[in-house]
Design a protein around this motif. Structure first.
Motif, PDB file in Angstrom:
ATOM      1  N   GLU A  40       0.881  -1.053  -0.086  1.00 50.88           N
ATOM      2  CA  GLU A  40      -0.013  -0.037   0.045  1.00 50.88           C
ATOM      3  C   GLU A  40       0.903   1.190  -0.215  1.00 50.88           C
ATOM      4  O   GLU A  40       1.445   1.586   1.109  1.00 50.88           O
ATOM      5  CB  GLU A  40      -0.970   0.029   1.316  1.00 50.88           C
ATOM      6  CG  GLU A  40      -1.971   1.141   1.117  1.00 50.88           C
ATOM      7  CD  GLU A  40      -2.922   1.148   2.438  1.00 50.88           C
ATOM      8  OE1 GLU A  40      -3.549   2.116   2.650  1.00 50.88           O
ATOM      9  OE2 GLU A  40      -2.712   0.050   3.319  1.00 50.88           O
ATOM     10  N   PHE A  41       1.075   1.648  -1.167  1.00 47.84           N
ATOM     11  CA  PHE A  41       2.002   2.946  -1.247  1.00 47.84           C
ATOM     12  C   PHE A  41       1.324   4.498  -1.228  1.00 47.84           C
ATOM     13  O   PHE A  41       0.287   4.579  -1.677  1.00 47.84           O
ATOM     14  CB  PHE A  41       2.714   2.754  -2.793  1.00 47.84           C
ATOM     15  CG  PHE A  41       3.774   3.875  -2.956  1.00 47.84           C
ATOM     16  CD1 PHE A  41       4.720   4.157  -2.147  1.00 47.84           C
ATOM     17  CD2 PHE A  41       3.474   4.797  -4.057  1.00 47.84           C
ATOM     18  CE1 PHE A  41       5.897   5.079  -2.620  1.00 47.84           C
ATOM     19  CE2 PHE A  41       4.234   5.815  -4.300  1.00 47.84           C
ATOM     20  CZ  PHE A  41       5.458   5.758  -3.404  1.00 47.84           C
ATOM     21  N   VAL A  42       2.152   5.059  -0.097  1.00 43.05           N
ATOM     22  CA  VAL A  42       1.729   6.491  -0.044  1.00 43.05           C
ATOM     23  C   VAL A  42       3.000   7.149  -0.262  1.00 43.05           C
ATOM     24  O   VAL A  42       4.009   7.054   0.271  1.00 43.05           O
ATOM     25  CB  VAL A  42       1.259   6.618   1.212  1.00 43.05           C
ATOM     26  CG1 VAL A  42       0.811   8.346   1.365  1.00 43.05           C
ATOM     27  CG2 VAL A  42      -0.322   6.054   1.547  1.00 43.05           C
ATOM     28  N   ASP A  43       3.050   8.197  -1.310  1.00 48.11           N
ATOM     29  CA  ASP A  43       4.158   8.994  -1.690  1.00 48.11           C
ATOM     30  C   ASP A  43       4.480  10.035  -0.859  1.00 48.11           C
ATOM     31  O   ASP A  43       3.559  11.435  -0.947  1.00 48.11           O
ATOM     32  CB  ASP A  43       3.844   9.614  -3.168  1.00 48.11           C
ATOM     33  CG  ASP A  43       5.223  10.228  -3.499  1.00 48.11           C
ATOM     34  OD1 ASP A  43       6.349  10.107  -2.798  1.00 48.11           O
ATOM     35  OD2 ASP A  43       5.169  10.917  -4.660  1.00 48.11           O
ATOM     36  N   SER A  44       5.303   9.961   0.310  1.00 44.83           N
ATOM     37  CA  SER A  44       5.384  10.955   1.275  1.00 44.83           C
ATOM     38  C   SER A  44       6.862  10.846   1.878  1.00 44.83           C
ATOM     39  O   SER A  44       6.893   9.528   2.471  1.00 44.83           O
ATOM     40  CB  SER A  44       4.444  11.129   2.377  1.00 44.83           C
ATOM     41  OG  SER A  44       4.796  12.208   3.111  1.00 44.83           O
ATOM     42  N   LYS A  84       4.257   5.242   2.848  1.00 46.57           N
ATOM     43  CA  LYS A  84       4.603   3.741   3.422  1.00 46.57           C
ATOM     44  C   LYS A  84       4.415   2.983   2.235  1.00 46.57           C
ATOM     45  O   LYS A  84       3.933   3.816   1.059  1.00 46.57           O
ATOM     46  CB  LYS A  84       3.281   3.484   4.314  1.00 46.57           C
ATOM     47  CG  LYS A  84       1.892   3.458   3.798  1.00 46.57           C
ATOM     48  CD  LYS A  84       1.025   3.019   4.727  1.00 46.57           C
ATOM     49  CE  LYS A  84      -0.734   3.164   4.127  1.00 46.57           C
ATOM     50  NZ  LYS A  84      -1.646   2.644   5.444  1.00 46.57           N
ATOM     51  N   GLY A  85       5.082   1.897   2.134  1.00 47.46           N
ATOM     52  CA  GLY A  85       5.075   1.078   1.056  1.00 47.46           C
ATOM     53  C   GLY A  85       6.274   1.541   0.360  1.00 47.46           C
ATOM     54  O   GLY A  85       7.100   2.091   0.854  1.00 47.46           O
ATOM     55  N   ASP A 121      10.514   8.806 -13.647  1.00 48.62           N
ATOM     56  CA  ASP A 121      11.521   9.591 -13.594  1.00 48.62           C
ATOM     57  C   ASP A 121      13.011   8.971 -12.927  1.00 48.62           C
ATOM     58  O   ASP A 121      13.864   9.509 -12.828  1.00 48.62           O
ATOM     59  CB  ASP A 121      11.535  11.151 -12.886  1.00 48.62           C
ATOM     60  CG  ASP A 121      11.071  10.900 -11.533  1.00 48.62           C
ATOM     61  OD1 ASP A 121      10.929   9.805 -11.102  1.00 48.62           O
ATOM     62  OD2 ASP A 121      10.803  12.099 -11.048  1.00 48.62           O
ATOM     63  N   GLY A 122      12.666   7.994 -12.437  1.00 46.47           N
ATOM     64  CA  GLY A 122      13.869   7.216 -11.861  1.00 46.47           C
ATOM     65  C   GLY A 122      13.874   7.293 -10.277  1.00 46.47           C
ATOM     66  O   GLY A 122      14.688   6.509  -9.707  1.00 46.47           O
ATOM     67  N   ARG A 123      12.896   8.178  -9.761  1.00 49.39           N
ATOM     68  CA  ARG A 123      12.894   8.146  -8.161  1.00 49.39           C
ATOM     69  C   ARG A 123      12.337   7.049  -7.684  1.00 49.39           C
ATOM     70  O   ARG A 123      11.252   6.579  -8.092  1.00 49.39           O
ATOM     71  CB  ARG A 123      12.086   9.394  -8.001  1.00 49.39           C
ATOM     72  CG  ARG A 123      12.259   9.619  -6.502  1.00 49.39           C
ATOM     73  CD  ARG A 123      11.467  11.130  -6.345  1.00 49.39           C
ATOM     74  NE  ARG A 123      10.141  11.301  -6.839  1.00 49.39           N
ATOM     75  CZ  ARG A 123       8.888  10.884  -5.923  1.00 49.39           C
ATOM     76  NH1 ARG A 123       9.228  10.626  -4.731  1.00 49.39           N
ATOM     77  NH2 ARG A 123       7.847  11.126  -6.563  1.00 49.39           N
ATOM     78  N   ALA A 124      12.669   6.598  -6.648  1.00 47.87           N
ATOM     79  CA  ALA A 124      12.281   5.469  -5.723  1.00 47.87           C
ATOM     80  C   ALA A 124      12.261   5.843  -4.421  1.00 47.87           C
ATOM     81  O   ALA A 124      12.998   6.638  -4.029  1.00 47.87           O
ATOM     82  CB  ALA A 124      13.154   4.138  -5.843  1.00 47.87           C
ATOM     83  N   GLN A 125      11.124   5.353  -3.639  1.00 46.16           N
ATOM     84  CA  GLN A 125      10.912   5.515  -2.362  1.00 46.16           C
ATOM     85  C   GLN A 125      10.583   4.159  -1.650  1.00 46.16           C
ATOM     86  O   GLN A 125       9.543   3.514  -1.917  1.00 46.16           O
ATOM     87  CB  GLN A 125       9.643   6.518  -2.049  1.00 46.16           C
ATOM     88  CG  GLN A 125       9.657   7.303  -0.796  1.00 46.16           C
ATOM     89  CD  GLN A 125       8.294   8.073  -0.751  1.00 46.16           C
ATOM     90  OE1 GLN A 125       7.424   7.846  -0.206  1.00 46.16           O
ATOM     91  NE2 GLN A 125       8.509   9.331  -1.355  1.00 46.16           N
ATOM     92  N   VAL A 126      11.319   3.978  -0.358  1.00 44.34           N
ATOM     93  CA  VAL A 126      11.260   2.762   0.037  1.00 44.34           C
ATOM     94  C   VAL A 126      10.947   3.213   1.674  1.00 44.34           C
ATOM     95  O   VAL A 126      11.642   4.405   2.119  1.00 44.34           O
ATOM     96  CB  VAL A 126      12.135   1.725  -0.138  1.00 44.34           C
ATOM     97  CG1 VAL A 126      12.265   1.284  -1.601  1.00 44.34           C
ATOM     98  CG2 VAL A 126      13.647   2.257   0.145  1.00 44.34           C
TER      99      VAL A 126
END
Length: 498
Positions: free
Chosen positions: A70-74, A79-80, A86-91
């Motif tokens: 469950e991905f939330v971009d922040s 989370k997730g 554009d190549g950006r990753a968030q973990v």
């Protein structure tokens, strides 16, 4: 999609062929179902499943990115995990078992460091082989194909081992000396120091997974030489100091090893002679070279730096290194406050003077606004003398009484009398008050410090001196303007006939 069309085309051909062959409807329907099942089996080899685990040996491109969980971009409330076009990753957390290579690392503005940080050769122990007799072969991990350890023989090394992985909180230090290095295997052979030769009195064997670093080198240099490998920079949060260590030939440090220490003072013999404990902080160094140095007392007030410039000379005052009086001005609503930072001192006329005006070329003397007397006789005095000696014949007094003014032992008469604000008063004391009140001094050539004395009543000792009056005295008072105030000096000179 091309493979799917091929299967559908084959199915349509089967139905057409069945119709041309005169098959009935039931036969054609059966053949169609069989074809559909074949089609489904064929699709399994083309597309990835959405409802069961699957895999492929071919490249899959996610042109619009991808989301995991469950991905939330922040960065704060996210989370997730997600990967963007554009190549950006968030973990949530990234664990790297090998090496991590980045071109630009942007991290939290506050960084923390536990234990020690060594600015020398360092390597991660990949495996440990016990060779017996406290000797070990340590394989050093290669972070890249071209990464080779840089340790050398006789390096004094140590490794800090903790028990965090097993749920503990203890730390141990393994001290070792390198016997041999193997560049091809990227390994070192080490021997442990005895317990009696390490800090704490107990040594421990090295363990895989921990870093090993150099502190010094046991090779003693020749007379007059140096061993550059016997020095290192260290930052220790455990000890609370930054250190540059030099001439380190063994694990236990000596006082001379601390070339520089910033932070908590190390345990050295010098501290035993000073009112400083090892819990206090400061800077300790073998040599200190500084342009400016400020010192405070226990009240927080600045102690001015006194710089001795030796004998005063006009040549020095006019040179590129003049006499200094350095102040710091602090502007406040109530006005400016000045703090004296540096004052140069000189010796002149048998006294020690302190500079009061920055880069002054004035000569140090009693009334100079540019210099203040620090050491020496600062008393003002007046000396009286007679031109013809102190022996007189009755009725034969004819002499000149002169005065000289001194600041300590320095004759300042000419400076004082050149000042129009200087006042001079003369009095006579013969015991005859009416006559003394009528007495007036007779100046010699307009010099207020020189008077002519004869036998007369108006300017001299009096006509009855020696006959009736047996004693007469003359008093001189001088008022000297010094820094806005009048400095009074007085001298009495008597004539007596026994």
């Amino acid at each position: 999609m091309a493979d799917t069309f091929d299967i559908l085309r084959k199915l349509a051909l089967q139905v057409r062929n069945a119709t041309l062959a005169g098959e009935n409807s039931a036969e054609r329907i059966g053949r169609t179902f069989v074809g559909i099942l074949d089609l489904i089996d064929g699709l399994k080899n083309i597309y990835l499943h959405k409802n069961q685990p699957d895999e492929t040996e071919f490249l899959i491109k996610f042109l619009a990115g991808g989301e995991f969980g469950e991905f939330v971009d922040s960065m704060i409330a996210g989370k997730g995990a997600g990967i963007f076009p554009d190549g950006r990753a968030q973990v949530e957390r990234l664990e790297v078992r090998g090496s991590l290579s980045v071109l630009d690392l942007i991290i939290n503005q506050i960084q923390g460091m536990e234990s020690d940080y060594s600015f020398t050769e360092i390597g991660k122990i990949e495996s440990v082989e016990d060779l017996g007799e406290n000797t070990y072969r340590l394989s050093i991990e290669k972070r890249t194909d071209f990464d080779f350890m840089k340790f050398q023989e006789n390096d004094v090394c140590f490794s800090i081992i903790n028990t965090l992985l097993t749920g503990g909180s203890e730390y141990y230090t393994s001290w070792m000396r390198i016997l041999a290095t193997n560049a091809q295997e990227n390994s070192i052979t080490v021997v442990l120091y005895p317990d009696s030769e390490v800090p704490g009195g107990t040594n421990y064997p090295p363990l895989a997974g921990y870093n090993v670093t150099r502190r010094g080198n046991s090779t003693l240099p020749e007379a007059g030489g140096s061993n550059e490998r016997a020095q290192s920079w260290m930052i220790s949060s455990r000890e609370g100091r930054i250190m540059f260590l030099s001439n380190v030939y063994k694990p236990i440090l000596e006082d001379y090893n601390y070339s520089i220490s910033i932070g908590r003072f190390p345990r050295t013999k010098a501290l035993e002679k000073l009112p400083i404990s090892e819990n206090e902080t400061g800077v300790m160094a073998q040599t200190v070279i500084a342009e400016k140095f400020y010192q405070f007392d226990y009240n927080g007030d600045v102690i001015p730096s006194k710089v001795d410039r030796g004998i005063w000379s006009l040549e020095t005052a006019q040179s590129g290194a003049p006499y200094r009086f350095v102040q710091h001005e602090l502007a406040k609503p109530s006005g400016s406050e000045y703090t004296l930072l540096e004052q140069h001192t000189v010796y002149h006329l048998g006294c020690k003077w302190g500079c009061l005006k920055d880069k002054t070329t004035d000569e140090p003397k009693w009334n100079s606004p540019s210099w203040g007397l620090l050491e020496g006789d600062s008393r003002y005095s007046l000396q009286l003398s007679l031109s013809g000696g102190e022996a007189f014949v009755i009725g034969g007094v004819d002499t000149v009484m002169s005065g000289r003014i001194y600041f300590g032992t320095t004759d300042i008469t000419d400076d004082v009398m050149a000042d129009g604000a200087t006042e001079v008063e003369w009095f006579r004391d013969s015991g005859n008050v009416p006559a003394d009140n009528l007495w007036t001094p007779e100046y010699v050539d307009g010099n207020r410090l020189a008077i002519h004395i004869d036998n007369g009543n108006q300017h001299g000792v009096g006509s009855d001196f020696g006959f009736v009056s047996r004693s007469v005295a003359f008093i001189c008072r001088v008022y000297i303007p010094v820094e806005g105030e009048m400095q009074q000096i007085e001298q009495r000179f008597g004539f007596d006939i026994l």
